[in-house]
Enzyme design. Structure first.
Site, PDB file in Angstrom:
ATOM      1  N   HIS A 124       4.190  -7.499   3.670  1.00  0.00           N
ATOM      2  CA  HIS A 124       4.408  -6.137   4.150  1.00  0.00           C
ATOM      3  C   HIS A 124       4.489  -6.208   5.677  1.00  0.00           C
ATOM      4  CE1 HIS A 124       3.157  -1.966   5.092  1.00  0.00           C
ATOM      5  NE2 HIS A 124       3.474  -1.638   3.857  1.00  0.00           N
ATOM      6  N   ASP A 201      -4.447 -10.040   2.479  1.00  0.00           N
ATOM      7  CA  ASP A 201      -4.086  -8.633   2.513  1.00  0.00           C
ATOM      8  C   ASP A 201      -4.207  -8.117   1.073  1.00  0.00           C
ATOM      9  OD1 ASP A 201      -2.906  -6.175   2.464  1.00  0.00           O
ATOM     10  OD2 ASP A 201      -0.991  -6.809   3.325  1.00  0.00           O
ATOM     11  N   GLN A 204      -2.588  -4.113  -1.997  1.00  0.00           N
ATOM     12  CA  GLN A 204      -2.017  -3.865  -3.326  1.00  0.00           C
ATOM     13  C   GLN A 204      -2.915  -4.357  -4.443  1.00  0.00           C
ATOM     14  OE1 GLN A 204       0.514  -2.063  -4.253  1.00  0.00           O
ATOM     15  NE2 GLN A 204       1.008  -1.594  -2.140  1.00  0.00           N
ATOM     16  N   LYS A 227      -5.113   3.639  -1.624  1.00  0.00           N
ATOM     17  CA  LYS A 227      -4.477   3.069  -2.820  1.00  0.00           C
ATOM     18  C   LYS A 227      -5.506   2.837  -3.931  1.00  0.00           C
ATOM     19  CE  LYS A 227      -1.160   0.412  -0.072  1.00  0.00           C
ATOM     20  NZ  LYS A 227      -0.005   1.247   0.202  1.00  0.00           N
ATOM     21  N   CYS A 365       8.596  -1.157   3.403  1.00  0.00           N
ATOM     22  CA  CYS A 365       7.995  -1.827   4.560  1.00  0.00           C
ATOM     23  C   CYS A 365       8.017  -3.341   4.398  1.00  0.00           C
ATOM     24  CB  CYS A 365       6.572  -1.339   4.818  1.00  0.00           C
ATOM     25  SG  CYS A 365       6.494   0.398   5.211  1.00  0.00           S
TER      26      CYS A 365
END
Lengths: 407, 150
Positions: A124, A201, A204, A227, A365
């Site tokens: 991302h 990261d 997600q 999220k 993104c």
């Protein structure tokens, strides 16, 4: 889908009863942000009704109440990702701020001209741009590990990039544009074998699976609350205590200091060293409520249910000849990115919206991912624990109909 | 099934999307400007031939959604033969139609372009329709750099 309490879960999310353009909402944009259960909404109302004041300051009752709840949320996050200590849980605005924090503190303190930072081709923008900025400031070099057409990291190419100049590996746990779940255990082991720290990261991954930072042995793990069925404005930086202690502070201000005089200030210990200023108090407490809610269902049960949803969606999508799935990694989370012959994703997005179906159309993104596949954009249906096979049927019927209309 | 979208996706738009007009490169163009919408990744290159202050040819290359393709296709058709001043006036009228106050809209002056009036109701799609015109505006003002809707 045995025993998964889908009806109860759906009833817990008031927005799912909303009509969009006179149709029942089919919300499939969860990778962008997920909807909020009533317990999270109630938590916000409760804080502002009964528990709100600034934290870590007053001796008055409300400030103590707010502080207890706020620090209680830190404990919940610590347990949720199995951190060794709540000192390792830093509250930030979101995954993006967490990555920027690491780049600006750990990065500036340890990365010099000629050093290398490794990311992957599926990151991302939030896990690309902060490192590019750091490289521009320090003269370090950003190395990008390639992926194959299925959207999987080419592990051998990643491993070949590791060398004595590598000072950090920053890699997505799960790709937002493709759904790919990276082999993070293997990546971490390989990097650690050369004493290279690893940042994951998790923006997600976190809503879709059990994350145990000690089992993973990652050095940093970042994610956003929004999220994870929590409000926007709150996110988490997890870091190993020794690393966080060695890092300089991020922003200066109130709450991050021990003493201040005009000659010199000394900084607070962990985690407050990184939390200058009044934070997003109610949102943080509501993140705690979201975590309680998720744990009442169980992350493993959620992962199993979503795996069935993804398998069903993939099977149905493959029956549409004009549809090309973008991202077919063997290890994949509940994301279906796709392109349709001669129909632009924005037209798909508008058409589906008229049927009450919310998907994302765009570059997600992740412009380098779009370039890799030679598309300007994709359409993306991303699933959450409250989605159903029936909703996937509505999506597929919508796709078939719009293909007909476009002729 | 898509009854709500009839105003936005009129048959003329589908027609121009399937068979875009002036979809070619003008090798000896007097003005060549790129337009980019970073929000959706739409890119187009606009080519203009000028004779004095009259646009004698216009064409484009690029890829985009049906709205942006139809918009640039219609635009390249309609500006041919117009003076720079008239084309600029048309740009302002088009802009007014897609984003301005209803009472300022002059649909008659816009002719065929009126089929794009439906985007007014879809704020997320307005830029799809206006990308071509912002690119034209930059080309007419002879601003060489690529333009962006952001």
């Amino acid at each position: 889908m045995t025993n998964f309490p889908i009806e109860k879960i759906r009833a817990d999310f008031p927005i799912l009863a909303e009509k969009i353009r006179n149709k029942p909402l089919v919300y499939l944009d969860n990778a962008a942000s997920s909807q909020k259960p009533q317990v999270v909404i109630d938590s916000l109302v409760h804080v502002y009704t009964h528990e709100y004041a600034n934290i870590h300051r007053g001796v008055h009752t409300l400030s103590v109440r707010a502080t207890d709840k706020y620090e209680g949320a830190r404990e919940k996050v610590k347990d949720f990702i199995n951190a060794a200590s709540s000192k390792e849980i830093i509250f930030v605005r979101g995954a993006t701020e967490a990555i920027n924090l690491v780049a600006q503190t750990f990065g500036k303190a340890t990365i010099k001209a000629g050093d290398e930072i490794i990311i992957t081709a599926m990151e991302h923008h939030s896990n690309i741009v902060p490192w590019q900025m750091l490289c521009a400031e320090t003269g370090a070099v950003l190395k990008v590990a390639a992926m194959n057409l299925q959207g999987e990291l080419i592990y051998a190419e990643f491993e070949a990039l590791l060398n004595t100049k590598t000072k950090l590996v920053a890699i997505t746990h799960m790709s937002n544009a493709l759904g790919t779940i990276n082999p993070v255990e293997r990546i971490i082991a390989a990097a650690h074998a050369q004493n290279i720290p690893v940042l994951l990261d998790g923006a997600q991954a976190i809503p879709h699976m059990t994350v145990d930072v000690q089992a993973l042995d990652c050095d940093f793990y970042v994610f956003s609350g929004h999220k994870l069925y929590a409000p926007s404005g709150i996110g988490i930086l997890y870091g190993k205590q020794a690393l966080l202690e060695a890092m300089p502070p991020y922003q200066g201000g109130g709450d991050m200091i021990k003493t201040v005089s005009f000659d010199k200030s000394t900084y607070a210990g962990l985690p407050h060293k990184f939390e200058a200023g009044t934070p997003s108090i109610a949102d943080t407490i509501a993140l705690g409520a979201a975590i309680d809610y998720l744990q009442s269902i169980g992350m493993d049960a959620i992962a199993a249910y979503e795996a069935e949803l993804l398998a069903y969606a993939t099977e149905q999508a493959r029956k549409i000849p004009q549809l090309r799935i973008i991202g077919e990694a063997a290890e994949k989370g509940a994301i279906l990115s796709f392109a349709l012959d001669k129909i632009h994703p924005h037209d798909i997005g508008t058409m589906l919206d008229s049927l009450g179906i919310a998907i994302r159309a765009g570059h997600h993104c992740a412009m380098p991912v779009m370039d890799f596949y030679g598309v300007p954009a994709t359409a993306r249906a991303s699933f959450a624990m409250y989605n159903t096979k029936e909703e996937i049927d509505v999506l597929m019927q919508g796709i078939k109909s719009l293909i007909e209309v476009f002729g | 099934m898509f009854d709500d979208l009839r105003e936005l996706y009129q048959e003329v738009i589908f027609d121009h999307n399937r068979n875009p007009r002036n979809f070619r490169i003008i090798e000896q163009a007097d003005r060549t400007v790129e337009g980019f919408n970073p929000l959706c990744g739409d890119r187009l290159t606009l080519y203009l031939t000028l004779t004095g202050d009259v646009i004698t040819d216009a064409s484009f290359q690029g890829s985009g959604c049906a709205i942006s393709t139809a918009s640039v296709s219609l635009m390249t058709d309609i500006v041919k033969g117009k003076t720079i001043t008239d084309a600029e006036r048309l740009f302002k009228q088009f802009h007014e139609m897609t984003t301005g106050k209803e009472e300022h809209i002059n649909l008659e002056a816009l002719g065929k372009l009126a089929v794009l009036a439906g985007v007014r109701e879809y704020p997320a799609r307005v830029k799809c329709a206006t990308l071509a015109w912002h690119t034209l505006d930059a080309a007419l003002k002879n601003e060489a750099q690529a333009i962006s809707t952001e």
